[in-house]
Design a protein around this motif. Sequence first.
Motif, PDB file in Angstrom:
ATOM      1  N   ASN A 398      17.193  16.593  59.301  1.00 31.41           N
ATOM      2  CA  ASN A 398      16.435  16.903  60.308  1.00 31.41           C
ATOM      3  C   ASN A 398      17.417  16.876  61.442  1.00 31.41           C
ATOM      4  OD1 ASN A 398      14.191  15.840  62.020  1.00 31.41           O
ATOM      5  ND2 ASN A 398      14.121  14.171  61.161  1.00 31.41           N
ATOM      6  N   SER A 399      17.768  17.724  62.049  1.00 31.91           N
ATOM      7  CA  SER A 399      18.846  17.699  63.239  1.00 31.91           C
ATOM      8  C   SER A 399      17.745  18.797  64.999  1.00 31.91           C
ATOM      9  CB  SER A 399      19.520  18.821  62.951  1.00 31.91           C
ATOM     10  OG  SER A 399      20.591  19.233  63.894  1.00 31.91           O
ATOM     11  N   TRP A 400      18.323  17.752  65.570  1.00 34.04           N
ATOM     12  CA  TRP A 400      17.964  18.069  67.151  1.00 34.04           C
ATOM     13  C   TRP A 400      19.219  18.759  67.253  1.00 34.04           C
ATOM     14  CZ3 TRP A 400      13.315  16.566  69.846  1.00 34.04           C
ATOM     15  CH2 TRP A 400      12.715  15.570  68.761  1.00 34.04           C
ATOM     16  N   ALA A 401      19.933  18.931  67.059  1.00 32.75           N
ATOM     17  CA  ALA A 401      20.792  19.778  67.641  1.00 32.75           C
ATOM     18  C   ALA A 401      22.228  19.991  66.937  1.00 32.75           C
ATOM     19  CB  ALA A 401      22.032  18.463  69.144  1.00 32.75           C
ATOM     20  N   CYS A 402      23.603  20.955  67.583  1.00 29.51           N
ATOM     21  CA  CYS A 402      24.448  21.420  66.462  1.00 29.51           C
ATOM     22  C   CYS A 402      24.869  22.128  67.915  1.00 29.51           C
ATOM     23  CB  CYS A 402      23.622  22.431  65.433  1.00 29.51           C
ATOM     24  SG  CYS A 402      22.910  23.321  65.898  1.00 29.51           S
ATOM     25  N   ILE A 416      29.320  21.635  63.140  1.00 28.53           N
ATOM     26  CA  ILE A 416      28.990  20.292  62.838  1.00 28.53           C
ATOM     27  C   ILE A 416      27.408  20.379  63.308  1.00 28.53           C
ATOM     28  CG2 ILE A 416      29.150  19.312  65.169  1.00 28.53           C
ATOM     29  CD1 ILE A 416      29.684  16.612  63.590  1.00 28.53           C
ATOM     30  N   ALA A 417      26.119  19.796  63.012  1.00 24.76           N
ATOM     31  CA  ALA A 417      25.622  20.042  62.944  1.00 24.76           C
ATOM     32  C   ALA A 417      24.651  18.048  63.146  1.00 24.76           C
ATOM     33  CB  ALA A 417      24.148  20.603  62.130  1.00 24.76           C
ATOM     34  N   ALA A 418      24.116  17.899  63.903  1.00 21.66           N
ATOM     35  CA  ALA A 418      23.367  16.120  63.640  1.00 21.66           C
ATOM     36  C   ALA A 418      22.050  16.096  63.029  1.00 21.66           C
ATOM     37  CB  ALA A 418      22.654  15.791  66.174  1.00 21.66           C
ATOM     38  N   ASN A 419      22.082  14.582  61.939  1.00 22.95           N
ATOM     39  CA  ASN A 419      20.867  14.767  61.455  1.00 22.95           C
ATOM     40  C   ASN A 419      20.363  13.063  61.489  1.00 22.95           C
ATOM     41  OD1 ASN A 419      19.630  15.568  59.213  1.00 22.95           O
ATOM     42  ND2 ASN A 419      20.795  15.043  57.431  1.00 22.95           N
ATOM     43  N   GLY A 420      19.338  13.303  61.484  1.00 22.14           N
ATOM     44  CA  GLY A 420      18.141  11.891  61.166  1.00 22.14           C
ATOM     45  C   GLY A 420      17.062  11.146  62.616  1.00 22.14           C
ATOM     46  N   TRP A 421      16.453  10.313  62.425  1.00 22.17           N
ATOM     47  CA  TRP A 421      15.742  10.320  63.340  1.00 22.17           C
ATOM     48  C   TRP A 421      16.001   8.498  63.696  1.00 22.17           C
ATOM     49  CZ3 TRP A 421      13.952  11.218  67.492  1.00 22.17           C
ATOM     50  CH2 TRP A 421      12.543   9.970  68.228  1.00 22.17           C
ATOM     51  N   GLN A 422      16.110   8.170  62.126  1.00 24.70           N
ATOM     52  CA  GLN A 422      15.721   6.619  62.616  1.00 24.70           C
ATOM     53  C   GLN A 422      17.034   5.941  61.906  1.00 24.70           C
ATOM     54  OE1 GLN A 422      12.149   4.399  63.615  1.00 24.70           O
ATOM     55  NE2 GLN A 422      11.953   5.529  61.621  1.00 24.70           N
TER      56      GLN A 422
END
Length: 650
Positions: A398-402, A416-422
């Motif tokens: 669940n990624s907004w950015a990489c 690298i890929a961002a992951n998560g929301w909370q």
Amino acid sequence: MNTPLNLCRIGAVLVVATSGWAQPTLTRQPTNVSVSLGATALFRVTATSTNPPVTYRWRHEDDEIGWATNASLTLTNVQLADAGSYTVAVTDADGTTNSDAAVLDVDPTFTKITTGEIVTDKRHWHGQAWGDYDNDGDPDLFIQTLEGSWNPIYRNNGDGTFTRVLVPSLQGQHNNDSWWFQWVDYDNDGHLDLSMPNWSAYYGSSGNSRLLRSNGDGTFTRITTNAVVRDGTISLAGAWGDYDRDGDLDLFVANEYVSSQTQTNWFYQNQGDGSFLKLACALTGDLGKFGYPTWVDVDEDGWSDLFVTAAGTNALYRNTGDGAFLKVTGEPLVSDRGNWGGAAWADYDNDGDLDVFVPWLGFPSGTGLVALYRNDGAFHFTKMTTNEVGSLAAERVNSWACAWGDYDNDGSIDLIAANGWQQSDRSRCLFYRNNGDGTFNRVTAGSPANDAGAVIAVNWVDYDQDGLLDLFCTVHDESTLVPNLLYRNNGNSNAWLEVRCVGTSSPRWGTGAKVRVQATIGGKPKWQTRLIDAGGSPWGGQSFVAHFGLGDAAVVDTLRIEWPSGIVQELHQVAPRQILTMTEPAKLEVRGIGQFRICSWLRMAFEVQRSTDLLDWQPVATVTNLVSPLEFTDPDAPQHTARFYRAVMK
């Protein structure tokens, strides 16, 4: 007479036996931990007892840790000497139970920074943008929060530390207005401005996008009169690029990703005087739920094309070079359906063209498969599978950015890929090392790979200017104030090169330039390509710097810069382990005998030189562009049959 006594003795024996069975029971064993230098490591054990009190004694290898007498063991500022196995002896009135051994792995690749406001301030964070806003030579960080009155710049002090600055003109904005924002020198004055698309309409507001012009002294003036700040809707992100190759950065704004409705996008042409003209073309005709746009020259023809992720199918528009765009169809890149997040472009296979990684955005809590598309040329892309690249192709996020970056300086760019929301999701970033043969291995050691929570944005940035890419992660939670994460790269023996570009007739910060290096790494010649994008963006900008890992190369055989203006500049036999600033050669336009115009931006100064044989150059004058355009006349020119001129930036 003896029987009762024997029974009592037997009973006593039975009691002892029973109490032996009732020693503390460990319902939770300590588990292995892998962290970076400077991080905190935590071990826990859970025990039950029928005969308390319960005590705990932790051991590192064979040595008892005298102060560690709780059910949890917390080690701060971890160092290599702390690595090894940890056990705990749990004791109650009936006896002692020893835990299984848990191993602490301390990875020396990064040091987790734990001091300073940049990692101790706790807020509801959005995005991140790196850029040298004060022009002192090192990158600074601007970041927004849910609090409209608390949007800091962390000014880089040049010694590895940062100072928080709350610039008044950047405060007082409506909550949830801007999540993704960029530094951009839209007026080519050499000072970075701030662009902030606005999505507050998602929350019922009606705010417009913002443009804040740098005053050159650390303050900003909000622009209120031109076209880019008159529109308001759910605008998630913008992309700046010189689509018409006139040297001015134009703006595309993507709309509606998180809404249940669809909308068209916006496109603004920079007029070169600080104003913009809103255009209608193929870029603005499609209805959709658009997310993150990126200007990138997909087909290597010198003209920036546009890629836009979407909730549905992505869009790719080919720049025809005459002011028009053609929509690309039929390719997996634009026909695969999904909730696609922020795309990151890079030449991961070092074949000279730019490939793209696109993660799945399951806002707020869903996950989906990522996608890596290899550029095969002529707008053809192949979606990579696990057989071709490894487990990367099967990851769900669940990624907004990489972001791409060669963190180990081996000449192959990593991901690298961002992951998560909370925070409650306990998600971990995807961190993959490029093996240099088209495949990737997931990095599992160290804090960047193991810190769990929710990272909403990632960027590789050499914040301490040592030639090693560091990592900054924006951490997010809707209900809890949290700190961000900064990991300093400790490096290895591999060589490197960083290139900053200064445009004269191209955009001043080099946006859109392709930087290529050729060097012999591991006994084989290798070309690498980097794109100077708008910098500091949530989808993978590197603050206007092209970073190259060079492995064991002793020299860079060729450094080649392909400027948006069409000028190609080459250097040969370049020494590694340095930060080079490359200035675009001045473009001269002949206006008459001894009369010419120097294409340049305001306040740029040049030494005009002349020669009769292209070997011996003599200075004529120093001129500064105070009122564009910059023109010069050599009064001696009519006296000579032939004379050559050049302008060298001062």
